[in-house]
Design a protein around this motif. Structure first.
Motif, short mmCIF file in Angstrom:
data_model
loop_
_atom_site.label_atom_id
_atom_site.label_comp_id
_atom_site.label_asym_id
_atom_site.label_seq_id
_atom_site.Cartn_x
_atom_site.Cartn_y
_atom_site.Cartn_z
N ARG A 34 23.60 94.19 -0.01
CA ARG A 34 23.64 94.99 -1.23
C ARG A 34 24.61 96.16 -1.12
NH1 ARG A 34 19.05 94.59 -4.62
NH2 ARG A 34 19.00 96.84 -4.82
N PHE A 86 20.61 85.99 -6.35
CA PHE A 86 19.38 86.66 -5.91
C PHE A 86 18.29 85.66 -5.53
CE2 PHE A 86 21.63 89.41 -8.80
CZ PHE A 86 21.52 90.67 -8.24
N GLU A 140 29.28 105.16 -12.27
CA GLU A 140 28.82 103.80 -12.59
C GLU A 140 29.93 103.01 -13.29
OE1 GLU A 140 26.14 101.60 -12.26
OE2 GLU A 140 25.52 102.95 -10.67
N ASN A 169 28.27 95.21 -2.59
CA ASN A 169 28.59 95.48 -4.00
C ASN A 169 27.98 96.80 -4.48
OD1 ASN A 169 25.93 94.75 -4.23
ND2 ASN A 169 26.27 93.08 -5.66
N TYR A 170 27.56 97.60 -3.55
CA TYR A 170 27.06 98.95 -3.86
C TYR A 170 25.83 98.94 -4.77
CZ TYR A 170 29.65 102.75 -1.67
OH TYR A 170 30.10 103.67 -0.77
N LEU A 171 25.07 97.84 -4.77
CA LEU A 171 23.75 97.92 -5.42
C LEU A 171 22.90 98.86 -4.57
CD1 LEU A 171 22.71 94.36 -6.68
CD2 LEU A 171 23.46 96.33 -8.00
N ALA A 213 27.56 83.52 -11.38
CA ALA A 213 28.33 84.42 -10.51
C ALA A 213 29.76 83.91 -10.36
CB ALA A 213 27.65 84.54 -9.15
N ARG A 239 32.61 96.02 -8.90
CA ARG A 239 31.66 94.91 -8.74
C ARG A 239 32.20 93.59 -9.29
NH1 ARG A 239 26.96 98.71 -10.30
NH2 ARG A 239 26.27 99.42 -8.26
N LEU A 240 33.31 93.67 -10.05
CA LEU A 240 33.87 92.43 -10.58
C LEU A 240 34.40 91.54 -9.46
CD1 LEU A 240 35.75 93.75 -13.76
CD2 LEU A 240 33.48 92.75 -13.61
N ARG A 300 31.39 99.52 -11.84
CA ARG A 300 31.38 98.28 -12.60
C ARG A 300 32.63 97.45 -12.30
NH1 ARG A 300 32.05 96.95 -17.30
NH2 ARG A 300 33.31 98.60 -18.18
N MET A 331 26.98 87.80 -7.01
CA MET A 331 25.75 87.87 -6.22
C MET A 331 24.71 86.89 -6.75
SD MET A 331 23.66 91.19 -5.02
CE MET A 331 22.91 91.17 -3.40
#
Lengths: 266, 225
Positions: free
Chosen positions: A63, A111, A97, A66-68, A178, A104-105, A101, A109
């Motif tokens: 995580r 889950f 944020e 992707n910086y979740l 994804a 994160r492109l 975004r 991911m």
């Protein structure tokens, strides 16, 4: 320690071959130290399996890519872009944020609980994000979504709702969703843990196919068969550290350190 | 029961009912439009803004609507701000409705699986799209029944506006009674009109609830993970 506040020179960009590069990644929740100085390099087209006991930080590490999960310190590079930080006046600052975004492109991911959008059909699930994030036009997104859904073997389910699908089918659609964003790297967070063996097999088959086609993949998994047979490298984590990083042939051999053999024998 | 007397006064009552409908509709629209975006504040993480909002809604929920109306109607003129009764009624009713609506929307939004938000973030979706196009549509069937029964409370609550001279149903009924000293027919008629209006809202709530139960039952059957 907050690296954003430190006066420092702009960090060196990684080798272009390295799709993911983690440098000194540390993550604390209050006094709890979840990740401790993790360094990891993943080259283009590589499939890396992350294994280790529960609570060892595997999912948190994934995580962080992707910086979740926001690392307390360290650098995360994806496709030569520094993730989660921006340079302003020669210093690094935490990204907003809105900027995150865009970062994160580059990553896709998958889950453990699939997390398909329940208010959308299968087709909408796969084509929604590329259109919403203006990655492609609606027509192109639809064409690609249909192709991806066919590729994961569910071409007949385009207008089905997620709750009408089995867990294995949902996860295959989640993989298609994804992939629709054309990420540089795919992150799998225990993608088969919620599935019974038969359904897990159909998901693993899709993942194996992806690996064969040269997608860069980071796979947190308890499926030792997948780690041994599909991964190019296996990373063993314990207590928030990478303890071992090597070829499956080494990790799954008698020459592996005792703690790994202990873990694998359970 | 004096039907002639009732027929004579019915137009007045219906006119007043119209004012009640307007008050209710305006209050519902305004409180919904304001409460919806506010209900998202503090849902994923606590911030100073969300804490201030929590304090404000707590205050508003503790205050009787009547006190809020008095404050705006009698309190503000002391500072030179004089508002006419109708806007005061709408503001007062809206303020207390906002506080309840925020809580109702939140309970629905909280019931949506956080995994949905996580997946949206991982895909790089903008925050507003996540809330408006993914979380909200899933929360809608959850909070609608509660929302509609609260709307019935708002409808009945408009009767407090009679205290600041708004000619709505209760106040007009009261006026007629005080002139004619024949309360029975008028009050029965007023009650029936309230029941009719509240009935429409309750029926809507019931329809949504049935629809939802049916959908839940069919989705439970179809899940075979």
């Amino acid at each position: 320690m907050n690296i954003a506040k430190q006066d420092r020179r702009w960090p060196d960009r990684p080798d272009p071959e390295n799709i993911v590069e983690l440098r000194g990644v540390r993550l604390d929740y209050g006094i709890l130290n979840v990740l401790h100085d993790v360094n990891l390099t993943i080259r283009e087209g590589e499939t890396v399996a992350i294994i280790g006991p529960s609570g060892s930080g595997k999912t948190t590490l994934l995580r962080c890519i992707n910086y979740l999960a926001r690392p307390t310190a360290g650098e995360v590079w994806v496709d030569r872009h520094l993730v989660g930080q921006v340079e302003k006046g020669g210093k690094l600052h935490p990204a907003t944020e809105g900027v995150l975004r865009l970062h994160r492109l580059e990553t896709g991911m998958v889950f453990q609980q699939f997390n398909l959008f329940r208010n959308m059909t299968v087709l909408q699930n796969v084509m929604y994000a590329p259109v919403a994030c203006r990655v492609t036009s609606k027509e192109e997104a639809r064409d690609r979504a249909v192709r991806l859904i066919e590729r994961v073997g569910l071409g007949g389910k385009l207008s089905a709702r997620p709750h009408e699908l089995s867990g294995g089918q949902q996860q295959r659609i989640a993989i298609a969703r994804a992939l629709a964003m054309q990420p540089k790297v795919m992150l799998f967070d225990e993608a088969t843990s919620a599935l019974d063996p038969e359904l897990a097999r159909e998901v693993l088959e899709v993942m194996r196919e992806l690996a064969r086609e040269g997608m860069t993949m980071v796979v947190v998994t308890h499926e030792m068969g997948f780690a041994r047979n599909v991964a190019d490298r296996v990373v063993f984590m314990e207590n928030g550290r990478i303890v071992e990083d090597g070829a499956p042939a080494v990790i799954f051999s008698d020459q592996a350190p005792k703690r790994i053999r202990n873990f694998l024998s359970h | 029961m004096d039907m002639n007397y009732l027929a004579e006064n019915l137009p007045l009552l219906l006119q007043a009912a119209w004012v009640t409908v307007w008050l209710t509709v305006l209050t519902l629209i305004l409180s919904t439009v304001i409460a919806l975006p506010l209900s998202v504040v503090g849902l994923t993480r606590v911030s100073p803004a969300s804490q201030a909002l929590d304090m404000a809604t707590l205050l508003l929920r503790s205050l009787p609507t009547l006190v809020i109306l008095f404050f705006f109607y009698y309190g503000l003129p002391q500072f030179g701000i004089v508002l006419s009764p109708f806007p005061v009624a709408v503001i007062g009713l809206t303020l207390s409705a906002i506080a309840y609506n925020i809580e109702i929307f939140r309970s629905g939004l909280r019931a949506v699986d956080p995994g949905q938000i996580e997946a949206a973030r991982a895909l790089g979706l903008p925050g507003w799209r996540t809330w408006v196009q993914i979380v909200f549509p899933q929360a809608l069937p959850i909070f609608t029944p509660t929302y509609l029964s609260n709307a019935t409370l708002v409808l009945k609550g408009t009767s407090v506006a009679s205290i600041i001279t708004i000619p709505e149903l209760t106040s007009v009924a009261n006026e007629i009674v005080s002139m004619t000293y024949q309360p029975f027919e008028i009050l029965i008629a007023a009650a029936l009109i309230y029941i009719l209006m509240g009935g429409v809202l309750s029926l809507a709530a019931q329809a949504v609830r049935w629809n939802m139960t049916r959908r839940l039952a069919s989705s439970a059957k179809e899940v075979g993970a």
